[in-house]
Write a protein that holds these residues in place. Sequence first.
Motif, PDB file in Angstrom:
ATOM      1  N   ALA A 119     -12.055  13.616  28.738  1.00  0.00           N
ATOM      2  CA  ALA A 119     -12.954  14.423  30.598  1.00  0.00           C
ATOM      3  C   ALA A 119     -12.817  13.275  31.663  1.00  0.00           C
ATOM      4  CB  ALA A 119     -14.690  13.096  29.819  1.00  0.00           C
ATOM      5  N   PHE A 120     -12.703  12.269  31.715  1.00  0.00           N
ATOM      6  CA  PHE A 120     -12.485  12.298  33.170  1.00  0.00           C
ATOM      7  C   PHE A 120     -11.498  13.158  33.587  1.00  0.00           C
ATOM      8  CE2 PHE A 120     -15.760   8.574  33.558  1.00  0.00           C
ATOM      9  CZ  PHE A 120     -15.957   9.197  34.598  1.00  0.00           C
ATOM     10  N   GLY A 121      -9.871  13.560  32.683  1.00  0.00           N
ATOM     11  CA  GLY A 121      -8.646  14.018  32.856  1.00  0.00           C
ATOM     12  C   GLY A 121      -8.646  15.509  33.496  1.00  0.00           C
ATOM     13  N   LEU A 122      -9.951  15.487  32.045  1.00  0.00           N
ATOM     14  CA  LEU A 122     -10.283  16.928  32.268  1.00  0.00           C
ATOM     15  C   LEU A 122     -10.800  17.732  33.993  1.00  0.00           C
ATOM     16  CD1 LEU A 122     -11.472  18.253  28.989  1.00  0.00           C
ATOM     17  CD2 LEU A 122      -9.286  19.111  30.010  1.00  0.00           C
ATOM     18  N   MET A 123     -11.865  16.724  34.428  1.00  0.00           N
ATOM     19  CA  MET A 123     -12.671  16.330  35.308  1.00  0.00           C
ATOM     20  C   MET A 123     -12.067  17.093  36.925  1.00  0.00           C
ATOM     21  SD  MET A 123     -16.574  14.883  35.646  1.00  0.00           S
ATOM     22  CE  MET A 123     -15.683  13.322  34.565  1.00  0.00           C
ATOM     23  N   ILE A 124     -10.803  15.958  36.775  1.00  0.00           N
ATOM     24  CA  ILE A 124      -9.611  16.376  38.435  1.00  0.00           C
ATOM     25  C   ILE A 124      -9.131  17.502  38.257  1.00  0.00           C
ATOM     26  CG2 ILE A 124      -7.472  15.323  38.508  1.00  0.00           C
ATOM     27  CD1 ILE A 124      -9.108  12.313  37.868  1.00  0.00           C
ATOM     28  N   ILE A 125      -8.949  17.828  36.663  1.00  0.00           N
ATOM     29  CA  ILE A 125      -7.662  18.883  36.421  1.00  0.00           C
ATOM     30  C   ILE A 125      -8.384  20.477  36.949  1.00  0.00           C
ATOM     31  CG2 ILE A 125      -7.350  20.167  35.003  1.00  0.00           C
ATOM     32  CD1 ILE A 125      -6.176  17.996  33.464  1.00  0.00           C
ATOM     33  N   VAL A 126      -9.569  20.396  37.131  1.00  0.00           N
ATOM     34  CA  VAL A 126     -11.202  21.074  37.602  1.00  0.00           C
ATOM     35  C   VAL A 126     -11.022  20.759  38.603  1.00  0.00           C
ATOM     36  CG1 VAL A 126     -12.498  22.437  37.322  1.00  0.00           C
ATOM     37  CG2 VAL A 126     -11.420  21.518  34.876  1.00  0.00           C
ATOM     38  N   VAL A 127     -11.390  19.578  39.231  1.00  0.00           N
ATOM     39  CA  VAL A 127     -11.786  19.453  40.607  1.00  0.00           C
ATOM     40  C   VAL A 127     -11.281  19.394  41.806  1.00  0.00           C
ATOM     41  CG1 VAL A 127     -13.144  18.318  42.027  1.00  0.00           C
ATOM     42  CG2 VAL A 127     -13.807  18.951  39.773  1.00  0.00           C
ATOM     43  N   LEU A 128      -9.777  18.956  41.513  1.00  0.00           N
ATOM     44  CA  LEU A 128      -8.913  19.047  42.923  1.00  0.00           C
ATOM     45  C   LEU A 128      -8.346  20.050  43.479  1.00  0.00           C
ATOM     46  CD1 LEU A 128      -7.410  17.187  44.542  1.00  0.00           C
ATOM     47  CD2 LEU A 128      -5.137  17.014  42.335  1.00  0.00           C
ATOM     48  N   PRO A 129      -7.714  21.192  42.849  1.00  0.00           N
ATOM     49  CA  PRO A 129      -7.361  22.211  43.213  1.00  0.00           C
ATOM     50  C   PRO A 129      -9.145  23.197  43.924  1.00  0.00           C
ATOM     51  CG  PRO A 129      -6.585  22.537  40.923  1.00  0.00           C
ATOM     52  CD  PRO A 129      -7.367  21.199  40.730  1.00  0.00           C
ATOM     53  N   LEU A 130      -9.998  23.061  42.976  1.00  0.00           N
ATOM     54  CA  LEU A 130     -11.424  23.795  43.984  1.00  0.00           C
ATOM     55  C   LEU A 130     -11.889  22.667  44.712  1.00  0.00           C
ATOM     56  CD1 LEU A 130     -12.190  24.999  40.075  1.00  0.00           C
ATOM     57  CD2 LEU A 130     -10.425  26.110  42.038  1.00  0.00           C
ATOM     58  N   GLY A 131     -12.587  21.723  44.411  1.00  0.00           N
ATOM     59  CA  GLY A 131     -13.102  20.837  44.500  1.00  0.00           C
ATOM     60  C   GLY A 131     -12.866  20.327  46.283  1.00  0.00           C
ATOM     61  N   GLY A 132     -11.235  20.099  46.368  1.00  0.00           N
ATOM     62  CA  GLY A 132     -10.824  19.252  46.848  1.00  0.00           C
ATOM     63  C   GLY A 132     -10.319  18.249  46.993  1.00  0.00           C
ATOM     64  N   PRO A 133      -9.789  17.115  48.010  1.00  0.00           N
ATOM     65  CA  PRO A 133      -8.871  16.343  47.763  1.00  0.00           C
ATOM     66  C   PRO A 133      -9.960  14.704  47.003  1.00  0.00           C
ATOM     67  CG  PRO A 133      -8.914  16.536  49.474  1.00  0.00           C
ATOM     68  CD  PRO A 133      -9.372  17.674  48.502  1.00  0.00           C
ATOM     69  N   PHE A 134     -10.463  15.187  48.370  1.00  0.00           N
ATOM     70  CA  PHE A 134     -11.573  14.129  48.404  1.00  0.00           C
ATOM     71  C   PHE A 134     -13.131  13.760  46.800  1.00  0.00           C
ATOM     72  CE2 PHE A 134     -11.020  14.787  52.889  1.00  0.00           C
ATOM     73  CZ  PHE A 134     -10.632  14.093  53.377  1.00  0.00           C
ATOM     74  N   ILE A 135     -13.374  15.388  46.663  1.00  0.00           N
ATOM     75  CA  ILE A 135     -14.215  14.498  45.685  1.00  0.00           C
ATOM     76  C   ILE A 135     -13.373  14.827  44.231  1.00  0.00           C
ATOM     77  CG2 ILE A 135     -15.670  15.846  43.803  1.00  0.00           C
ATOM     78  CD1 ILE A 135     -16.245  17.338  46.290  1.00  0.00           C
ATOM     79  N   ALA A 136     -11.696  14.816  44.253  1.00  0.00           N
ATOM     80  CA  ALA A 136     -11.194  14.368  42.824  1.00  0.00           C
ATOM     81  C   ALA A 136     -11.155  12.901  42.672  1.00  0.00           C
ATOM     82  CB  ALA A 136     -10.129  14.782  42.823  1.00  0.00           C
ATOM     83  N   ALA A 137     -10.167  12.864  44.481  1.00  0.00           N
ATOM     84  CA  ALA A 137     -10.339  11.205  44.625  1.00  0.00           C
ATOM     85  C   ALA A 137     -11.408  10.114  44.340  1.00  0.00           C
ATOM     86  CB  ALA A 137     -10.022  10.540  45.709  1.00  0.00           C
ATOM     87  N   ALA A 138     -13.017  10.642  44.070  1.00  0.00           N
ATOM     88  CA  ALA A 138     -14.238   9.889  43.760  1.00  0.00           C
ATOM     89  C   ALA A 138     -14.163  10.271  42.607  1.00  0.00           C
ATOM     90  CB  ALA A 138     -15.122  10.477  44.159  1.00  0.00           C
ATOM     91  N   ILE A 139     -14.195  10.806  41.803  1.00  0.00           N
ATOM     92  CA  ILE A 139     -13.785  11.302  39.884  1.00  0.00           C
ATOM     93  C   ILE A 139     -12.700  10.195  40.046  1.00  0.00           C
ATOM     94  CG2 ILE A 139     -13.466  12.796  38.467  1.00  0.00           C
ATOM     95  CD1 ILE A 139     -15.075  14.620  39.934  1.00  0.00           C
ATOM     96  N   ALA A 140     -11.558  10.167  40.126  1.00  0.00           N
ATOM     97  CA  ALA A 140     -11.046   9.327  40.212  1.00  0.00           C
ATOM     98  C   ALA A 140     -10.714   7.575  39.627  1.00  0.00           C
ATOM     99  CB  ALA A 140      -9.127   9.140  40.828  1.00  0.00           C
ATOM    100  N   LEU A 141     -11.389   7.990  40.821  1.00  0.00           N
ATOM    101  CA  LEU A 141     -11.723   5.940  41.195  1.00  0.00           C
ATOM    102  C   LEU A 141     -12.623   5.694  39.860  1.00  0.00           C
ATOM    103  CD1 LEU A 141     -11.838   5.299  44.636  1.00  0.00           C
ATOM    104  CD2 LEU A 141      -9.912   4.832  43.790  1.00  0.00           C
ATOM    105  N   VAL A 142     -13.534   6.474  40.126  1.00  0.00           N
ATOM    106  CA  VAL A 142     -14.601   5.920  38.737  1.00  0.00           C
ATOM    107  C   VAL A 142     -14.197   6.026  37.438  1.00  0.00           C
ATOM    108  CG1 VAL A 142     -17.135   6.459  37.816  1.00  0.00           C
ATOM    109  CG2 VAL A 142     -16.518   7.097  40.519  1.00  0.00           C
ATOM    110  N   GLY A 143     -13.433   7.307  37.453  1.00  0.00           N
ATOM    111  CA  GLY A 143     -12.708   6.481  36.016  1.00  0.00           C
ATOM    112  C   GLY A 143     -11.520   6.224  35.259  1.00  0.00           C
TER     113      GLY A 143
END
Length: 667
Positions: A373-397
């Motif tokens: 779940a967290f891997g897929l969220m990062i894969i989708v969010v990082l290219p579209l939502g930018g590095p900061f949102i993806a980094a927050a998801i990665a830190l939580v995950g």
Amino acid sequence: MKRSLVWVVPLLLLVICVWARSYDPPIVQDMRMWVFDELQRQFPARWEDTDVRIVDIDDDSLARMGQWPWPRTVVADMVNRLVEGGAAAVAFDVVFAEPDRTSPAIVLPLWGNNPELNRMIERLPDHDSILAGVFARGRVVVGFSLLPELTPNARPPIIRAGFATLGDATSVDPRPYLMRFNGVASNLVAFDVAAAGQGNFTTGFERDGVVRRVPLVSVLRRPDGPGMLVPSLAVEALRVAQGVPGYLITSVGGGGEIGFGEHTGVVSVRLGDVIVPTDSMARVWLRDTGPVPQRFVPAWRILAGEVPPEEIDGRIFFVGTSAPGLRDLRATPLDPTAAGVTIHARITEQMLRGDYLTRPDWMTGGEIIWLAAFGLMIIVVLPLGGPFIAAAIALVGAGSPFAFAGWYMTSYGNLVDPVFPAAVVLLIYLTQSLIIFSQREAERRQVRSAFSRYLSPTVVETLAQHPERLQLGGEMRELTIMFSDIRGFTSRSERMQAQELTQFLNRFLTPMTDCILARGGTIDKYMGDAVMAFWNAPLDEPQHPVDAARAGLEMIATLGRLNEQWAAEAAAANQPFEPVAIGVGLNLGMACVGNMGSQQRFDYSIIGDAVNLASRLEGLSKTYGVPIIVGEDLARRIEGFALVPLDRAKVRGKQQRVRIYTLLGDE
């Protein structure tokens, strides 16, 4: 294809990690065990007195009583004191596989042929018989060792406990799931017959030699039939202490347990009112407390009668050794040199307290779902939502599994592997970030390569850092366009050799280009001696009319200095010199700018009516005999400059006349 790498590679990596976790190779298992060790170190179990003690054959006892093995009469004295003191059970982490070498029958041949002495010694009781008699009077559990190698002539132990099994039609027999051993080192038959129970003191250990899980029930292979079920020393000591006749082994489907379509083996072992949750191989996790001195009672104190009856009554005693010389030391998560007997004592303590560590079958699936779940969220969010949102998801995950693992273990005793899901989440984040970074660096290199010959270094670097500001493919923009040409270049070139002509053009075009680039212009192309340039693309330049006008004036001034150099060189060579003159046309208007050309080759260029007019103005400069001619729209935007109206000229390609000016200087 390169764009798709930012999705394909992380997805492939996620699939590989999910497969690796499902397949569970040894390296993943080892990593998980190290994590569980660290969790126990961070959240160690608190020791509570459960009336379990260890009679320790320590170095001090060996110094007082002599080397091991002690005469069986000494052991019998120690056991007798425990039995008379009311011990609930006495379990031996020691095997008595051979007769006592100090027994009279063993010693007698060593003393020679003395009939009188022989008759006296023959009347002495056998030491093994004395110890067996003490065993028979108390609740004693003798230990034996299961071995991986075959022992053909070894006698199997006499197991007094009964076994009942409970499970569905395919798992009612637990033997296929249990740890299996081929050989045994058991006690003399007299001790097995006299003892109230027999228990296996072989502890299971992982590949790194650390004891983390201990089998409560194992299988001893038999050549003449199905394997023999044998209990562990810890569970047998508790059974004897409680007076329970046997065990109930429950497998999947036997007590409402759900196997999720799989026959996953044993789920619990029951003796009396105590139900011990186990893994599929009937192993119980060691809930480690580390060294606890209160567990130990030195053997010499028992023999010396220094232990009061109230410290013996109702307690379970394990007899073993902590002496390093006797080589019964084991590594546990919290103690790298624990006495082997302490492991059995700790397991019995856990059963009395109901304090277990468990890892349910669904836990692996939950961890896989988490990392997916967290891997897929990062894969989708990082290219579209930018590095900061993806980094927050990665830190939580990556961080939340550690907090959850600590809370879940301390609150419910369940073991969760936080490292593998966290590592996968971080790995995917870093991999995808690296791909995005590499692609952006490639875009920057492409921008630098494409524009470094046409733009000023400052503009090129700005585009490299912000390639999104470069809109390729064509757009309408307001531009200031310049055309510059050398007067009489055709006749001049006819008088020059090819090498001279090339040197001349290089010396002329280089400073002219510097003037344009210094004012933020973009070189469109060189056409022989002519230069085409424009301002306000690819970057917005609010002052582009002024910059273009200044560039044109600086080109005229620079050409004057070049003429002085060429004149001096011609005079030194005693050659005639004809000054070089140029015409510059400047116009402002809307034009289409972008990649122009074909699929095989294209350039960043401009087209439009304003471009054509700028070219015509440059041609009019020769007719009107002035160096620079500007159009009316540009003249209105540089009102502070020295402008002189020339005419309303008829320009080829236009129906109406256009007002033209000459630019003589700046403010």
